[in-house]
Design a protein around this motif. Structure first.
Motif, PDB file in Angstrom:
ATOM      1  N   UNK A   1     -13.861  -9.804  -3.152  1.00 49.87           N
ATOM      2  CA  UNK A   1     -12.758  -9.317  -2.312  1.00 49.87           C
ATOM      3  C   UNK A   1     -11.655  -8.739  -3.189  1.00 49.87           C
ATOM      4  N   UNK A   2     -11.160  -7.563  -2.832  1.00 52.60           N
ATOM      5  CA  UNK A   2     -10.159  -6.895  -3.645  1.00 52.60           C
ATOM      6  C   UNK A   2      -8.770  -7.471  -3.458  1.00 52.60           C
ATOM      7  N   UNK A   3      -7.846  -7.012  -4.265  1.00 51.71           N
ATOM      8  CA  UNK A   3      -6.451  -7.410  -4.142  1.00 51.71           C
ATOM      9  C   UNK A   3      -5.850  -6.826  -2.858  1.00 51.71           C
ATOM     10  N   UNK A   4      -4.837  -7.489  -2.346  1.00 52.03           N
ATOM     11  CA  UNK A   4      -4.239  -7.071  -1.074  1.00 52.03           C
ATOM     12  C   UNK A   4      -3.725  -5.644  -1.131  1.00 52.03           C
ATOM     13  N   UNK A   5      -3.138  -5.239  -2.266  1.00 56.06           N
ATOM     14  CA  UNK A   5      -2.469  -3.943  -2.348  1.00 56.06           C
ATOM     15  C   UNK A   5      -3.438  -2.768  -2.313  1.00 56.06           C
ATOM     16  N   UNK A   6      -4.721  -3.024  -2.544  1.00 54.91           N
ATOM     17  CA  UNK A   6      -5.701  -1.943  -2.583  1.00 54.91           C
ATOM     18  C   UNK A   6      -5.945  -1.315  -1.212  1.00 54.91           C
ATOM     19  N   UNK A   7      -5.590  -1.999  -0.151  1.00 53.24           N
ATOM     20  CA  UNK A   7      -5.851  -1.476   1.192  1.00 53.24           C
ATOM     21  C   UNK A   7      -4.618  -1.453   2.091  1.00 53.24           C
ATOM     22  N   UNK A   8      -3.445  -1.792   1.561  1.00 55.99           N
ATOM     23  CA  UNK A   8      -2.222  -1.856   2.371  1.00 55.99           C
ATOM     24  C   UNK A   8      -1.298  -0.705   1.975  1.00 55.99           C
ATOM     25  N   UNK A   9      -1.384   0.397   2.702  1.00 55.47           N
ATOM     26  CA  UNK A   9      -0.653   1.609   2.345  1.00 55.47           C
ATOM     27  C   UNK A   9       0.638   1.788   3.141  1.00 55.47           C
ATOM     28  N   UNK A  10       0.799   1.058   4.239  1.00 58.55           N
ATOM     29  CA  UNK A  10       1.984   1.208   5.099  1.00 58.55           C
ATOM     30  C   UNK A  10       2.903   0.010   4.882  1.00 58.55           C
ATOM     31  N   UNK A  11       3.985   0.260   4.176  1.00 59.09           N
ATOM     32  CA  UNK A  11       4.878  -0.832   3.779  1.00 59.09           C
ATOM     33  C   UNK A  11       6.310  -0.500   4.186  1.00 59.09           C
ATOM     34  N   UNK A  12       7.115  -1.532   4.271  1.00 60.34           N
ATOM     35  CA  UNK A  12       8.527  -1.323   4.588  1.00 60.34           C
ATOM     36  C   UNK A  12       9.357  -2.426   3.960  1.00 60.34           C
ATOM     37  N   UNK A  13      10.647  -2.172   3.875  1.00 58.59           N
ATOM     38  CA  UNK A  13      11.609  -3.130   3.319  1.00 58.59           C
ATOM     39  C   UNK A  13      12.886  -3.029   4.131  1.00 58.59           C
ATOM     40  N   UNK A  14      13.417  -4.160   4.510  1.00 62.36           N
ATOM     41  CA  UNK A  14      14.700  -4.207   5.203  1.00 62.36           C
ATOM     42  C   UNK A  14      15.727  -4.798   4.253  1.00 62.36           C
TER      43      UNK A  14
END
Length: 711
Positions: free
Chosen positions: A1-14
């Motif tokens: 199983x790959x690292x989380x960041x390899x498939x999470x392209x939609x991010x945000x910060x408040x």
């Protein structure tokens, strides 16, 4: 199983940099509502504050100070994170280092001190700066990391502000300097002084060690968590102390920038070859133009451009919002994000395919972000300001940005490599090293190996003396007089100057040229020409615009002029301004003036001609498209695929659709199919002489085309 960041392209910060001196601040914060906004925005990996520049923590800390609004409801952020995890999101927690107002106030001995011994808030500044060399502050950060690692569940940590906001002369820095060096820490910027350059190297090392300490502490308690450090100042001038050091301490890199699409395009290509793992992350605010305007928002088209530019570079996008002091957010913002991310997520299955394909490498010397001629400036001088002063200028970066813009407009495939991963140069046909001071002997030798082996090189302005000597038999002899020089094409030679510039009407640059001593070898493509007189005061009709440091002697050579508004060419010379020479199996062009930096159409045409000549005129792709359309290609050799992304870079609040364009992909055989993504609509194409020509219909902001060959 790959690292989380390899498939999470939609991010945000408040952003939650909120004080607590008013009872209403953060009083209306609601983790359920926050989570609902993340869902509306279609975010797959939120970055969530557990602390801020203010220094207040959002958990029941024993080592720091918790925000008063969380008294009696200490677990609100932990509950928010639980909600995200239950929905399948990956969570990165945000922690501010170096910028910490509460600890700055509580521990004066931890403060950064400028050369005059002052702290950052002594005269009303908002940001309290703690020195990463302070042993007390380091122990505090380690204790805080232990606390939040044990209190929260998360996939990653983002440490913000891993750089030197100023040149620090606190007792802790003095102590570290004295461990290896005699005498006081230098205060005069002088890039020809070994003592100053050693100080510069030490500051880079100190930041690396602090970043490494933070990363290692996280991994001590959460070995599977990723760590990312703020890396925006990788493209900022020397004061901030960032080269590859911060990337070495990060699992992947990313940061927030606000300089528009041109800067974003550059950063995406630079970070692609600077991150240790893909995808890199590009962060920018939804506020327009920056977070300083809390209620002004970028239009849908502007945000689509931001996200599209990141996606065509196969990066992860992070959009930044800022919380209201009361703890609320504007729901309209998250609805808009949801529209944009809802469209973008359809492309994500294609973003982990292949590597960026290009023929021209721009060489980014991470240790050359200074002006070699801006010496003798005190570190407290206002001219160290990066936007207005010589001491903060970066001629190398400006030349890189100029070259990048020219190549993008000409649709010439290019990437940005760096002195950390310098072996990358051997995979590409042309290497561009524009006005690059501070290069090491090892770098110079590798570049010579590249040219000997058949590579083509473009050099301009400042460069390592070994490159000039070995390739051109030349030696630099300082600079020409004055701040204005012309470049006149050599009559009868190869005309890379587009036919526009002539001996009578040469190319102009508003800077001096590097002078070469006699004895060089190679074909002279252009000579230097000078104005009739030395340029005097910078052009202005209004006396109040002229600063005292610009005054000239009314009896001196810079007082006379030929025409009142300008300094036309008047003194042609035989001094070399541009030379072409063979070296080993390769060849190189040296320009004594960095014409790529000028930001002029005709200069761009000359630079383009030089690159085409050096490349032999063939590239892995090209486009028949307006110069505002940028193209980026990735090749996936294992699956025999090429993914070509295009984006409209016109500035504006509302961006009209781009008319149909023609894309050409060079390959050894005809593709089996060509699709328009994300719906995989089949596109027609023609195949001739090793080029697949694809007609792309009009598109809105950005588009991606996938070509596939038979296995």
């Amino acid at each position: 199983m790959g690292k989380w960041y390899e498939s999470r392209y939609r991010r945000t910060l408040l952003d939650m940099h909120i004080e607590d001196w008013d009872d209403s601040f953060m009083a209306e914060f609601d983790p359920e509502e926050y989570f609902r906004m993340l869902k509306r925005a279609q975010v797959s990996a939120p970055m969530i504050y557990i602390q801020s520049h203010v220094g207040l923590c959002y958990w029941p800390t024993k080592t720091g100070v918790m925000h008063r609004a969380f008294t009696g409801k200490e677990d609100q952020i932990r509950h928010l994170i639980d909600l995200c995890h239950q929905d399948g999101m990956s969570v990165v927690v945000y922690y501010s280092i170096i910028f910490n107002n509460r600890e700055y106030d509580r521990h004066p001995e931890w403060r950064m001190r400028d050369a005059y011994g002052q702290g950052s808030r002594d005269h009303g500044g908002r940001y309290g700066l703690c020195c990463p060399n302070s042993e007390g502050y380091r122990d505090f950060v380690k204790a805080q990391i232990k606390e939040f690692c044990e209190y929260f569940d998360f996939e990653g940590v983002f440490f913000d502000m891993t750089f030197w906001p100023e040149v620090c002369y606190c007792d802790s820095c003095k102590k570290r300097w004295a461990e290896k060096n005699e005498g006081d820490m230098p205060q005069i910027v002088d890039w020809r002084d070994e003592r100053w350059t050693e100080f510069d190297r030490e500051r880079h090392q100190w930041i690396y060690e602090f970043a490494r300490l933070c990363t290692d502490e996280v991994h001590k308690y959460r070995p599977d968590a990723t760590v990312e450090h703020q890396y925006g100042n990788s493209i900022a001038f020397w004061r901030f102390g960032n080269n590859e050091n911060v990337s070495l301490a990060s699992d992947y890199i990313g940061t927030d920038l606000y300089g528009g699409l041109r800067q974003q395009s550059f950063a995406c290509k630079a970070w692609y070859n600077l991150t240790q793992n893909q995808p890199f992350q590009y962060m920018t605010s939804r506020c327009y133009p920056t977070l300083a305007e809390h209620t002004s928002t970028k239009t849908k088209d502007q945000l689509r451009q931001c996200v599209g530019m990141t996606y065509i570079h196969h990066g992860a996008s992070l959009l930044i919002d800022a919380i209201d002091p009361a703890g609320t957010v504007d729901e309209r913002v998250y609805s808009l994000m949801g529209e944009i991310y809802g469209e973008a997520k359809k492309y994500e299955p294609y973003l982990n395919r292949g590597v960026q394909a290009y023929d021209v490498s721009l060489y980014f010397n991470l240790n050359g972000k200074f002006d070699l001629n801006a010496n003798g400036i005190h570190v407290m001088d206002h001219r160290l300001d990066r936007d207005t002063g010589n001491g903060g200028s970066m001629p190398h970066y400006d030349a890189l940005m100029g070259a990048a813009s020219i190549l993008a407009a000409a649709h010439i495939p290019y990437g940005i490599i760096n002195n950390w991963k310098k072996q990358e140069m051997f995979g590409h046909r042309v290497l561009v090293v524009p006005d690059a001071p501070g290069m090491s002997g090892e770098e110079a030798e590798l570049i010579l190996d590249y040219v000997r082996g058949g590579g083509s090189l473009y050099l301009s302005g400042q460069c390592h003396p070994r490159l000039l000597k070995e390739i051109f038999g030349a030696e630099a002899d300082g600079y020409t007089d004055g701040r204005m020089t012309y470049l006149a094409p050599k009559e009868g030679e190869d005309n890379v100057m587009e036919g526009y510039f002539t001996k009578k009407y040469p190319l102009v640059m508003f800077e001096p040229a590097v002078k070469l001593k006699e004895g060089f070898r190679g074909k002279v493509l252009a000579n230097l020409t000078f104005p009739y007189t030395l340029p005097g005061i910078r052009w202005s009709m209004f006396p109040t615009d002229i600063h005292e440091e610009e005054y000239v002697d009314v009896n001196g050579p810079a007082y006379k002029f030929a025409t009142i508004h300008a300094n036309p060419p008047g003194i042609p010379t035989e001094e070399p301004g541009m030379i072409l020479a063979g070296y080993g199996k390769g060849r190189a062009v040296y320009s004594a003036l960095p014409i790529e930096r000028a930001g002029r159409s005709q200069h761009g045409a000359v630079f383009t001609n030089i690159i085409k000549m050096l490349a032999g005129g063939e590239f892995c792709f090209r486009a028949d498209a307006p110069e505002t359309v940028e193209c980026v290609m990735f090749r996936y050799e294992e699956k025999k695929e090429a993914l070509l992304g295009v984006i409209e870079t016109r500035e504006g609040y509302s961006i009209p659709d781009t008319p149909g364009i023609c894309l050409e992909i060079r390959a050894e055989q005809a593709p089996e199919k060509v699709w328009l993504l994300p719906d995989e609509k089949e596109l027609s194409f023609t195949w001739k002489n090793g080029i697949a020509s694809v007609a792309l219909e009009p598109f809105s902001i950005y588009a991606m085309v996938l070509a596939k060959w038979k296995d």
